[in-house]
Design a protein around this motif. Structure first.
Motif, PDB file in Angstrom:
ATOM      1  N   ALA A   1      -3.647   0.476  -7.247  1.00  7.01           N
ATOM      2  CA  ALA A   1      -4.462   1.674  -7.477  1.00  7.01           C
ATOM      3  C   ALA A   1      -3.587   2.921  -7.531  1.00  7.01           C
ATOM      4  N   PHE A   2      -2.551   2.971  -6.684  1.00  9.47           N
ATOM      5  CA  PHE A   2      -1.666   4.138  -6.696  1.00  9.47           C
ATOM      6  C   PHE A   2      -0.880   4.193  -7.995  1.00  9.47           C
ATOM      7  N   PRO A  55      -0.843   7.813  -9.877  1.00 13.78           N
ATOM      8  CA  PRO A  55       0.226   8.237  -8.967  1.00 13.78           C
ATOM      9  C   PRO A  55       0.054   9.690  -8.540  1.00 13.78           C
ATOM     10  N   LEU A  56       0.481   9.965  -7.307  1.00 12.72           N
ATOM     11  CA  LEU A  56       0.433  11.308  -6.743  1.00 12.72           C
ATOM     12  C   LEU A  56       1.796  11.651  -6.177  1.00 12.72           C
ATOM     13  N   ALA A  57       2.075  12.936  -6.098  1.00  7.49           N
ATOM     14  CA  ALA A  57       3.338  13.414  -5.539  1.00  7.49           C
ATOM     15  C   ALA A  57       3.054  14.635  -4.685  1.00  7.49           C
ATOM     16  N   LEU A  75      -5.322  14.667   6.854  1.00  3.46           N
ATOM     17  CA  LEU A  75      -5.905  13.373   6.520  1.00  3.46           C
ATOM     18  C   LEU A  75      -4.832  12.439   5.983  1.00  3.46           C
ATOM     19  N   THR A  76      -5.069  11.152   6.157  1.00  3.65           N
ATOM     20  CA  THR A  76      -4.238  10.136   5.524  1.00  3.65           C
ATOM     21  C   THR A  76      -5.147   9.194   4.749  1.00  3.65           C
ATOM     22  N   ALA A  77      -4.768   8.891   3.530  1.00  5.43           N
ATOM     23  CA  ALA A  77      -5.473   7.887   2.724  1.00  5.43           C
ATOM     24  C   ALA A  77      -4.509   6.744   2.436  1.00  5.43           C
ATOM     25  N   VAL A  78      -4.952   5.521   2.722  1.00  4.61           N
ATOM     26  CA  VAL A  78      -4.162   4.338   2.402  1.00  4.61           C
ATOM     27  C   VAL A  78      -4.697   3.772   1.092  1.00  4.61           C
ATOM     28  N   VAL A  79      -3.829   3.741   0.093  1.00  5.09           N
ATOM     29  CA  VAL A  79      -4.215   3.348  -1.258  1.00  5.09           C
ATOM     30  C   VAL A  79      -3.453   2.081  -1.627  1.00  5.09           C
ATOM     31  N   SER A  93       0.837  -1.198   0.000  1.00  8.00           N
ATOM     32  CA  SER A  93       0.000   0.000   0.000  1.00  8.00           C
ATOM     33  C   SER A  93       0.871   1.248   0.000  1.00  8.00           C
ATOM     34  N   VAL A  94       0.226   2.379  -0.265  1.00  8.91           N
ATOM     35  CA  VAL A  94       0.895   3.680  -0.222  1.00  8.91           C
ATOM     36  C   VAL A  94       0.074   4.590   0.679  1.00  8.91           C
ATOM     37  N   HIS A  95       0.746   5.269   1.619  1.00  6.14           N
ATOM     38  CA  HIS A  95       0.076   6.185   2.538  1.00  6.14           C
ATOM     39  C   HIS A  95       0.232   7.607   1.991  1.00  6.14           C
ATOM     40  N   VAL A  96      -0.898   8.248   1.736  1.00 11.06           N
ATOM     41  CA  VAL A  96      -0.898   9.590   1.153  1.00 11.06           C
ATOM     42  C   VAL A  96      -1.389  10.573   2.206  1.00 11.06           C
ATOM     43  N   GLY A  97      -0.529  11.508   2.607  1.00 15.82           N
ATOM     44  CA  GLY A  97      -0.900  12.561   3.548  1.00 15.82           C
ATOM     45  C   GLY A  97      -1.462  13.756   2.805  1.00 15.82           C
TER      46      GLY A  97
END
Length: 331
Positions: free
Chosen positions: A305-306, A310-312, A297-301, A277-281
């Protein structure tokens, strides 16, 4: 044996360490007292074992009130954070020492010590001195020593804290196996949420000398009673809405086109790859950062799916959650 705490209180002068708590632990349960440093969990454990005087209230073990009884009269044994093995005695004699103090004959105490060492898979190292053992092996010997007197309730004060992460996981499995095999009541103090979730039938979350929530691990995680529990257990976002606080699991947050009717725009402030998984703050509109965290917030993706979206840090994305995923909290 059942263990019941009735309006149990401990004061140190003007300091209230344990504040009028009530708790019942059923016979044969594995109970973890969980909370941050200074929350009262170790003081509670020591009062159960008779190593700390009760200011008011009572401790009941089985059918008997034991508030004024000595540790030896309670049917409990304590495994301390420091293993405190006698350096000049081998494993067998360390385990047998308390039986020797009780006047048990040499042959009997050695037989019982070897039985306990076999239970913790240390019989083959019975002749070794503590200095010849690893930390995990010393812990097993300390556990055998606590069990050799035949307690009905075993009290464990952060017994895994000195072990490396790999050994901690192995010893969690061993503790659960031994507890189930012997059918004893285990009461285990820890500050590790993962440890409490993995081991216990009953998780007791403490804060400021009080019990915030006492329930099975799944209930504590799925339905935290308060904002404190949700934040301390981890894996949740605590969100202030106009009609009160809610907790939403981080793995149930929705990003991008799937954000849903609760969507608001947020800026990505952190991305942590965790393998599966990837943790997105995220800093979201209208939400303040918690004092202990870098993001609101934190989203676990999931990793897949990430990879598809992808996000940066610095990116902007819609974030939301399903109404059914929001659990109401008391403040």
């Amino acid at each position: 044996m059942d263990v019941e705490l009735i309006r149990l209180t401990k004061r140190y002068g003007d300091t209230l360490a344990v504040d009028n708590i009530d708790l019942k632990i059923r016979s044969g349960a594995y109970c973890c007292l969980l909370g941050p440093s200074g929350c009262g969990k170790t003081t509670t454990l020591r009062m159960i074992g008779g190593h700390e005087a009760v200011s008011s209230g009572d401790v009941v073990i089985g059918p008997h009130s034991v508030g004024d009884a000595t540790p030896a009269e309670r049917g409990t044994a304590m495994m301390f954070q420091s293993y405190a093995l006698f350096p000049h005695l081998n494993c067998r004699d360390n385990v047998a020492f308390s039986l020797k103090m009780r006047g048990v004959g040499k042959a009997e105490r050695h037989a019982r010590a070897m039985e306990m060492l076999a239970l913790v898979q240390m019989g083959h190292l019975a002749e070794r001195l503590p200095a010849q053992l690893s930390g995990g092996q010393q812990q097993r010997v300390a556990l055998a020593r606590a069990l050799v007197t035949g307690p009905k309730v075993l009290l464990l004060d952060e017994p895994l804290s000195a072990l490396d992460p790999f050994l901690r996981v192995r010893m969690r499995v061993e503790l659960k196996r031994i507890q189930a095999e012997l059918g004893l009541t285990f009461i285990h103090v820890t500050h590790s949420q993962e440890e409490a979730m993995a081991l216990s039938d009953l998780v007791v979350v403490m804060n400021g000398g009080r019990i915030e929530q006492a329930a099975d691990p799944r209930t504590v995680f799925e339905r935290p009673a308060s904002a404190f529990v949700a934040r301390f257990i981890g894996g949740h976002n605590v969100i202030a809405l106009p009609d009160g606080l809610v907790a939403v699991r981080a793995d149930r947050m929705r990003l991008g086109l799937d954000a849903g009717p609760s969507a608001r725009m947020a800026r990505v402030v952190a991305v942590e790859y965790q393998g599966t998984s990837v943790h997105v703050g995220l800093d979201a509109e209208g939400l303040e950062r918690p004092p202990e965290g870098p993001a609101a917030l934190t989203a676990v993706v999931g990793d897949g799916a990430f990879a598809a979206m992808p996000l940066a840090p610095g990116d902007t994305v819609a974030v939301g959650w399903d109404e059914a995923a929001a659990h109401r909290l008391r403040a």
